[in-house]
Design a protein around this motif. Structure first.
Motif, PDB file in Angstrom:
ATOM      1  N   GLU A  64      55.656  33.285  57.294  1.00  0.00           N
ATOM      2  CA  GLU A  64      56.502  33.035  56.173  1.00  0.00           C
ATOM      3  C   GLU A  64      57.357  34.241  55.804  1.00  0.00           C
ATOM      4  O   GLU A  64      56.865  35.407  55.407  1.00  0.00           O
ATOM      5  N   GLY A  65      58.900  34.113  55.857  1.00  0.00           N
ATOM      6  CA  GLY A  65      59.634  35.209  55.503  1.00  0.00           C
ATOM      7  C   GLY A  65      59.363  36.319  56.375  1.00  0.00           C
ATOM      8  O   GLY A  65      59.272  36.077  57.744  1.00  0.00           O
ATOM      9  N   ASN A  66      59.374  37.515  55.912  1.00  0.00           N
ATOM     10  CA  ASN A  66      59.205  38.972  56.699  1.00  0.00           C
ATOM     11  C   ASN A  66      57.740  39.199  56.527  1.00  0.00           C
ATOM     12  O   ASN A  66      57.467  40.236  57.132  1.00  0.00           O
ATOM     13  N   TYR A  67      57.030  38.340  56.170  1.00  0.00           N
ATOM     14  CA  TYR A  67      55.435  38.653  56.212  1.00  0.00           C
ATOM     15  C   TYR A  67      54.885  38.469  57.500  1.00  0.00           C
ATOM     16  O   TYR A  67      55.426  37.748  58.452  1.00  0.00           O
ATOM     17  N   PRO A  68      53.998  39.371  57.974  1.00  0.00           N
ATOM     18  CA  PRO A  68      53.450  39.349  59.350  1.00  0.00           C
ATOM     19  C   PRO A  68      52.762  37.602  59.588  1.00  0.00           C
ATOM     20  O   PRO A  68      52.404  37.189  58.713  1.00  0.00           O
ATOM     21  N   PRO A  69      52.553  37.450  60.668  1.00  0.00           N
ATOM     22  CA  PRO A  69      52.120  35.908  61.003  1.00  0.00           C
ATOM     23  C   PRO A  69      50.675  36.051  60.494  1.00  0.00           C
ATOM     24  O   PRO A  69      49.746  37.120  60.456  1.00  0.00           O
ATOM     25  N   ARG A  70      50.372  34.871  59.760  1.00  0.00           N
ATOM     26  CA  ARG A  70      48.863  34.601  59.210  1.00  0.00           C
ATOM     27  C   ARG A  70      48.158  33.685  59.953  1.00  0.00           C
ATOM     28  O   ARG A  70      48.743  32.530  60.401  1.00  0.00           O
ATOM     29  N   ARG A  71      46.888  33.890  60.421  1.00  0.00           N
ATOM     30  CA  ARG A  71      46.094  32.848  60.997  1.00  0.00           C
ATOM     31  C   ARG A  71      45.366  32.027  59.851  1.00  0.00           C
ATOM     32  O   ARG A  71      44.906  32.358  58.835  1.00  0.00           O
ATOM     33  N   VAL A  72      45.636  30.772  60.159  1.00  0.00           N
ATOM     34  CA  VAL A  72      45.275  29.693  59.187  1.00  0.00           C
ATOM     35  C   VAL A  72      43.960  29.145  59.817  1.00  0.00           C
ATOM     36  O   VAL A  72      43.632  28.883  60.850  1.00  0.00           O
ATOM     37  N   LEU A  73      42.786  29.150  58.957  1.00  0.00           N
ATOM     38  CA  LEU A  73      41.392  28.993  59.161  1.00  0.00           C
ATOM     39  C   LEU A  73      41.068  27.673  58.521  1.00  0.00           C
ATOM     40  O   LEU A  73      41.309  27.335  57.607  1.00  0.00           O
ATOM     41  N   ASP A  74      40.276  27.089  59.433  1.00  0.00           N
ATOM     42  CA  ASP A  74      39.505  25.650  58.865  1.00  0.00           C
ATOM     43  C   ASP A  74      37.888  25.943  59.202  1.00  0.00           C
ATOM     44  O   ASP A  74      37.334  26.514  60.009  1.00  0.00           O
ATOM     45  N   VAL A  75      37.271  24.982  58.394  1.00  0.00           N
ATOM     46  CA  VAL A  75      35.716  25.001  58.466  1.00  0.00           C
ATOM     47  C   VAL A  75      35.344  24.187  59.795  1.00  0.00           C
ATOM     48  O   VAL A  75      36.280  23.238  60.178  1.00  0.00           O
ATOM     49  N   THR A  76      34.699  24.679  60.696  1.00  0.00           N
ATOM     50  CA  THR A  76      33.994  24.119  61.887  1.00  0.00           C
ATOM     51  C   THR A  76      33.005  22.964  61.499  1.00  0.00           C
ATOM     52  O   THR A  76      32.286  22.964  60.429  1.00  0.00           O
ATOM     53  N   ASP A  77      32.450  22.118  62.430  1.00  0.00           N
ATOM     54  CA  ASP A  77      31.301  21.221  62.182  1.00  0.00           C
ATOM     55  C   ASP A  77      30.078  22.113  61.872  1.00  0.00           C
ATOM     56  O   ASP A  77      29.386  21.758  61.000  1.00  0.00           O
ATOM     57  N   ALA A  78      29.754  23.302  62.584  1.00  0.00           N
ATOM     58  CA  ALA A  78      28.802  24.237  62.183  1.00  0.00           C
ATOM     59  C   ALA A  78      28.924  24.770  60.949  1.00  0.00           C
ATOM     60  O   ALA A  78      27.926  25.118  60.232  1.00  0.00           O
ATOM     61  N   GLY A  79      30.161  24.889  60.420  1.00  0.00           N
ATOM     62  CA  GLY A  79      30.475  25.811  59.349  1.00  0.00           C
ATOM     63  C   GLY A  79      29.993  24.561  58.170  1.00  0.00           C
ATOM     64  O   GLY A  79      29.454  24.934  56.969  1.00  0.00           O
ATOM     65  N   ARG A  80      30.579  23.391  58.362  1.00  0.00           N
ATOM     66  CA  ARG A  80      29.989  22.301  57.420  1.00  0.00           C
ATOM     67  C   ARG A  80      28.598  22.109  57.216  1.00  0.00           C
ATOM     68  O   ARG A  80      28.142  22.016  56.037  1.00  0.00           O
ATOM     69  N   ALA A  81      27.898  22.154  58.596  1.00  0.00           N
ATOM     70  CA  ALA A  81      26.239  22.091  58.350  1.00  0.00           C
ATOM     71  C   ALA A  81      25.871  23.505  57.701  1.00  0.00           C
ATOM     72  O   ALA A  81      24.925  23.297  56.940  1.00  0.00           O
ATOM     73  N   ALA A  82      26.281  24.570  57.840  1.00  0.00           N
ATOM     74  CA  ALA A  82      25.936  25.910  57.096  1.00  0.00           C
ATOM     75  C   ALA A  82      26.159  25.690  55.618  1.00  0.00           C
ATOM     76  O   ALA A  82      25.390  25.964  54.780  1.00  0.00           O
TER      77      ALA A  82
END
Length: 189
Positions: A64-82
């Motif tokens: 976004e703009g001059n900001y550094p690239p940002r990694r977008v994260l999502d929950v995994t199936d293991a994360g939902r179980a956790a």
């Protein structure tokens, strides 16, 4: 039990993928530092740990703009179980953690018995300050709270009030405590 893990996983499930800055903004918007033990600054490290454990994963990179690239994260199936497991285990634990002050209060040092009342008065004053700050905090953030969050904060209010009552009883018992400790000291000589 890590409340920050619960917050991150739950937020991703409820709100969808986001990068760390969005997660931080959500935490600030929801005022989680006001009614949980989460500090906003702890989010980035927790996100990295959750990713290393395979509970969240990068799904894309945004810039976004001059900001550094940002990694977008999502929950995994293991994360939902956790998340399910964390939620269930958090609600299953009933009880209070021992207060580190209980031992020194129960075993006052013989050479400091004269200071016991002062120490307790100082603790009581600090507790009264915490109660006042907590009440002011409740007023300041009330408009942002859900019904459940508001009730959770009354739990904190009740616990603070119980601490005040306990310290008042303890302070009132100082002469009896000192007499008991002195009699024990004399019987061990």
């Amino acid at each position: 039990m890590s409340t920050v893990r619960l917050f991150i996983l739950d937020s991703l499930v409820r709100h969808g993928p986001m990068h760390g800055h969005q997660m931080r903004a959500l935490a600030e918007q929801e005022h989680v530092d006001e009614w949980t033990d989460i500090t906003v600054g702890s989010l980035y490290g927790a996100l990295k740990r959750l990713e290393a454990e395979g509970l969240v994963e990068a799904v894309r990179t945004e810039r976004e703009g001059n900001y550094p690239p940002r990694r977008v994260l999502d929950v995994t199936d293991a994360g939902r179980a956790a998340l399910d497991e964390l939620h269930v285990s958090a609600l299953a634990v009933v009880g209070l953690r021992p207060d580190p002050a209980d031992y020194p209060l129960a075993r006052p040092q013989p050479g400091h018995l004269d200071n016991l009342a002062t120490v307790l008065k100082d603790r009581l004053a600090a507790l009264h300050e915490q109660v006042a700050a907590h009440r002011a905090q409740l007023v300041a953030i009330d408009q942002h709270l859900t019904v459940a969050e508001r009730l959770t904060l009354t739990h904190t209010t009740d616990r603070l009030n119980a601490e005040v009552e306990f310290h008042e009883r303890l302070l009132a018992a100082v002469p009896e405590i000192v007499a008991d400790e002195l009699s024990r000291k004399d019987s061990h000589v």
